[in-house]
Design a protein around this motif. Structure first.
Motif, PDB file in Angstrom:
ATOM      1  N   MET A   1      -5.339   2.642  -4.190  1.00  0.00           N
ATOM      2  CA  MET A   1      -5.737   1.254  -4.454  1.00  0.00           C
ATOM      3  C   MET A   1      -5.813   0.468  -3.148  1.00  0.00           C
ATOM      4  O   MET A   1      -5.047  -0.465  -2.918  1.00  0.00           O
ATOM      5  CB  MET A   1      -4.760   0.594  -5.427  1.00  0.00           C
ATOM      6  N   GLY A   2      -6.775   0.841  -2.317  1.00  0.00           N
ATOM      7  CA  GLY A   2      -6.947   0.146  -1.046  1.00  0.00           C
ATOM      8  C   GLY A   2      -6.992   1.111   0.121  1.00  0.00           C
ATOM      9  O   GLY A   2      -6.534   2.262   0.029  1.00  0.00           O
ATOM     10  N   ALA A   3      -7.533   0.638   1.217  1.00  0.00           N
ATOM     11  CA  ALA A   3      -7.591   1.438   2.433  1.00  0.00           C
ATOM     12  C   ALA A   3      -6.246   1.402   3.145  1.00  0.00           C
ATOM     13  O   ALA A   3      -5.359   0.617   2.796  1.00  0.00           O
ATOM     14  CB  ALA A   3      -8.693   0.892   3.346  1.00  0.00           C
ATOM     15  N   LYS A   4      -6.087   2.251   4.152  1.00  0.00           N
ATOM     16  CA  LYS A   4      -4.852   2.237   4.931  1.00  0.00           C
ATOM     17  C   LYS A   4      -4.667   0.867   5.576  1.00  0.00           C
ATOM     18  O   LYS A   4      -5.579   0.316   6.172  1.00  0.00           O
ATOM     19  CB  LYS A   4      -4.892   3.321   6.013  1.00  0.00           C
ATOM     20  N   GLY A   5      -3.469   0.327   5.427  1.00  0.00           N
ATOM     21  CA  GLY A   5      -3.171  -0.991   5.960  1.00  0.00           C
ATOM     22  C   GLY A   5      -3.582  -2.124   5.046  1.00  0.00           C
ATOM     23  O   GLY A   5      -3.278  -3.277   5.325  1.00  0.00           O
ATOM     24  N   LYS A   6      -4.267  -1.806   3.927  1.00  0.00           N
ATOM     25  CA  LYS A   6      -4.731  -2.843   3.001  1.00  0.00           C
ATOM     26  C   LYS A   6      -4.418  -2.449   1.560  1.00  0.00           C
ATOM     27  O   LYS A   6      -5.203  -2.690   0.656  1.00  0.00           O
ATOM     28  CB  LYS A   6      -6.245  -3.066   3.162  1.00  0.00           C
TER      29      LYS A   6
ATOM     30  N   ALA B   1       7.778  -6.655 -17.131  1.00  0.00           N
ATOM     31  CA  ALA B   1       7.831  -5.370 -16.439  1.00  0.00           C
ATOM     32  C   ALA B   1       8.392  -4.315 -17.377  1.00  0.00           C
ATOM     33  O   ALA B   1       9.045  -4.625 -18.368  1.00  0.00           O
ATOM     34  CB  ALA B   1       8.688  -5.466 -15.177  1.00  0.00           C
ATOM     35  N   GLY B   2       8.158  -3.074 -17.043  1.00  0.00           N
ATOM     36  CA  GLY B   2       8.647  -1.962 -17.846  1.00  0.00           C
ATOM     37  C   GLY B   2       8.007  -0.671 -17.395  1.00  0.00           C
ATOM     38  O   GLY B   2       7.752  -0.466 -16.208  1.00  0.00           O
ATOM     39  N   GLY B   3       7.714   0.228 -18.338  1.00  0.00           N
ATOM     40  CA  GLY B   3       7.115   1.500 -17.969  1.00  0.00           C
ATOM     41  C   GLY B   3       7.002   2.424 -19.160  1.00  0.00           C
ATOM     42  O   GLY B   3       7.054   1.996 -20.320  1.00  0.00           O
TER      43      GLY B   3
ATOM     44  N   ALA C   1      -1.158  14.689  -4.161  1.00  0.00           N
ATOM     45  CA  ALA C   1      -0.597  13.337  -4.035  1.00  0.00           C
ATOM     46  C   ALA C   1       0.390  13.062  -5.164  1.00  0.00           C
ATOM     47  O   ALA C   1       1.469  12.493  -4.950  1.00  0.00           O
ATOM     48  CB  ALA C   1      -1.714  12.301  -4.030  1.00  0.00           C
ATOM     49  N   GLU C   2       0.050  13.474  -6.367  1.00  0.00           N
ATOM     50  CA  GLU C   2       0.956  13.293  -7.505  1.00  0.00           C
ATOM     51  C   GLU C   2       2.252  14.066  -7.301  1.00  0.00           C
ATOM     52  O   GLU C   2       3.340  13.566  -7.611  1.00  0.00           O
ATOM     53  CB  GLU C   2       0.260  13.745  -8.787  1.00  0.00           C
TER      54      GLU C   2
ATOM     55  N   PRO D   1       0.624  10.357 -11.904  1.00  0.00           N
ATOM     56  CA  PRO D   1      -0.771   9.990 -11.602  1.00  0.00           C
ATOM     57  C   PRO D   1      -0.956   8.494 -11.352  1.00  0.00           C
ATOM     58  O   PRO D   1      -1.758   8.096 -10.501  1.00  0.00           O
ATOM     59  CB  PRO D   1      -1.525  10.440 -12.861  1.00  0.00           C
ATOM     60  N   VAL D   2      -0.209   7.667 -12.093  1.00  0.00           N
ATOM     61  CA  VAL D   2      -0.335   6.215 -11.921  1.00  0.00           C
ATOM     62  C   VAL D   2       0.203   5.793 -10.556  1.00  0.00           C
ATOM     63  O   VAL D   2      -0.444   5.040  -9.813  1.00  0.00           O
ATOM     64  CB  VAL D   2       0.405   5.474 -13.044  1.00  0.00           C
ATOM     65  N   ILE D   3       1.390   6.278 -10.209  1.00  0.00           N
ATOM     66  CA  ILE D   3       1.980   5.932  -8.917  1.00  0.00           C
ATOM     67  C   ILE D   3       1.102   6.428  -7.778  1.00  0.00           C
ATOM     68  O   ILE D   3       0.844   5.703  -6.801  1.00  0.00           O
ATOM     69  CB  ILE D   3       3.405   6.509  -8.798  1.00  0.00           C
ATOM     70  N   ALA D   4       0.594   7.657  -7.905  1.00  0.00           N
ATOM     71  CA  ALA D   4      -0.262   8.213  -6.855  1.00  0.00           C
ATOM     72  C   ALA D   4      -1.544   7.412  -6.709  1.00  0.00           C
ATOM     73  O   ALA D   4      -2.007   7.145  -5.592  1.00  0.00           O
ATOM     74  CB  ALA D   4      -0.577   9.673  -7.162  1.00  0.00           C
TER      75      ALA D   4
END
Length: 341
Positions: free
Chosen positions: A249-254, A221-223, A285-286, A240-243
């Motif tokens: 990365m997936g639909a709501k709930g998934k 892990a790192g960053g 979002a960012e 941008p990565v976190i957003a």
């Protein structure tokens, strides 16, 4: 603690390989190659094996749906042979949008597939004759359409009978499985100060069932990495990565990354990021990503601060610090941090 970096799936692989060779000379211990639904990682890893001499080369990740366990084992053995025993096999379930949307496979039994793939890879590398019937059948039985198959063992002799297997895991059940059967763990969006609260219990439960012969679980892990009086500003590059992960990365709930952000205590922000990202408002979002989130999952600031961040990752159990050096002299950053470890 070892030092690594990840070759991103959007990078020009030839140019990135040249840069990696420079980073290896500066002290880099390992290179992880992402795949997602861009260039395949085994091709790039084979090229890296020819361009490097010492660094370990790992997949981050090969999913357990689009390739059979036997092919995954062959791929890892081939890379290990080309690199002279430097391969690391990173596996994961990926997510339903990629598996169903890109590979056209049903997203079923992710834990069972992961466990079975690890078991079969290890048996294949030991050159066992494989007669296995579970999620995967080797050989395919007559009742499932098999006619001429027979139990086989890998034709070539692997360089190593044991190639380290790392698993990308976020949810409690998958982390528990990883701590039980894998050599290493590849968590995403890792915040060392919050890791114990989120994953401490499943890690302990999996470790209690772990074969002592595997040794301690390795954690990667790192960053973002930047060192200097004005380096704190680099943390914003994490937005941008976190957003993308928390929101897209997936639909709501998934979305496993959204769930992780909630577990970290960023529930309202996570919901807002997802809402904006799925509405196509990526910039908004960012901007909704909390400053603390960006700070705690990175290593950006003055020298003393970066040293403190490295110590925090080490105290959280990280054995391989995976960094993304930012600035005009990435090799110098790698050399500096390597000298601190």
């Amino acid at each position: 603690m070892e030092l690594a970096t990840t070759l991103q799936y959007a990078a020009d692989p030839r140019q990135a390989a040249e840069e990696v060779a420079t980073l290896e000379a500066a002290g880099l211990d390992a290179i992880w190659v992402a795949e997602a639904y861009g260039f395949d990682s085994p091709t790039v890893m084979g090229f890296l094996a020819a361009r490097t001499d010492r660094a370990k080369i790992g997949s981050a990740i090969l999913n357990v749906y689009s390739r059979t366990p036997a092919l995954i084992a062959q791929t890892a053995a081939g890379l290990d042979a080309l690199s002279g025993g430097r391969a690391l096999l990173g596996l994961g379930a990926s997510g339903p949008q990629v598996i169903e949307g890109w590979h056209g496979k049903p997203y079923d039994k992710p834990l069972g597939r992961t466990r079975e793939t690890i078991e079969l890879c290890r048996r294949i590398w030991r050159r066992e004759v494989i007669d296995h019937h579970g999620i995967t059948d080797m050989p395919l039985p007559p009742e499932k359409g098999g006619r001429l198959g027979k139990p086989l063992k890998i034709l070539t002799r692997p360089v190593r009978p044991e190639i380290p297997v790392y698993v990308a895991a976020l949810g409690p059940a998958n982390v528990r499985l990883t701590a039980e059967v894998a050599d290493g763990w590849l968590p995403a969006l890792f915040i060392p100060e919050k890791a114990g609260e989120v994953w401490g219990t499943p890690l302990a439960e999996g470790t209690a069932r772990r074969d002592p012969a595997l040794g301690p679980l390795q954690t990667v892990a790192g960053g973002l990495l930047a060192i200097g009086e004005d380096a704190a500003a680099v943390r914003d590059l994490a937005r941008p990565v976190i957003a993308l992960y928390v929101g897209g990365m997936g639909a709501k709930g998934k979305n496993f990354y959204h769930d992780l952000a909630v577990a970290y205590g960023y529930e309202q922000a996570a919901d807002r990021i997802q809402e904006l990202y799925l509405a196509g408002k990526k910039r908004e979002a960012e901007a909704a990503v909390p400053d603390e989130f960006c700070e705690l999952m990175s290593l950006c600031g003055p020298e003393g601060y970066v040293r403190e961040r490295i110590a925090a990752f080490g105290e959280a159990g990280v054995t391989m610090l995976n960094v993304d050096p930012v600035g005009p002299e990435p090799a110098k950053l790698i050399e500096t941090v390597k000298n601190w470890l």
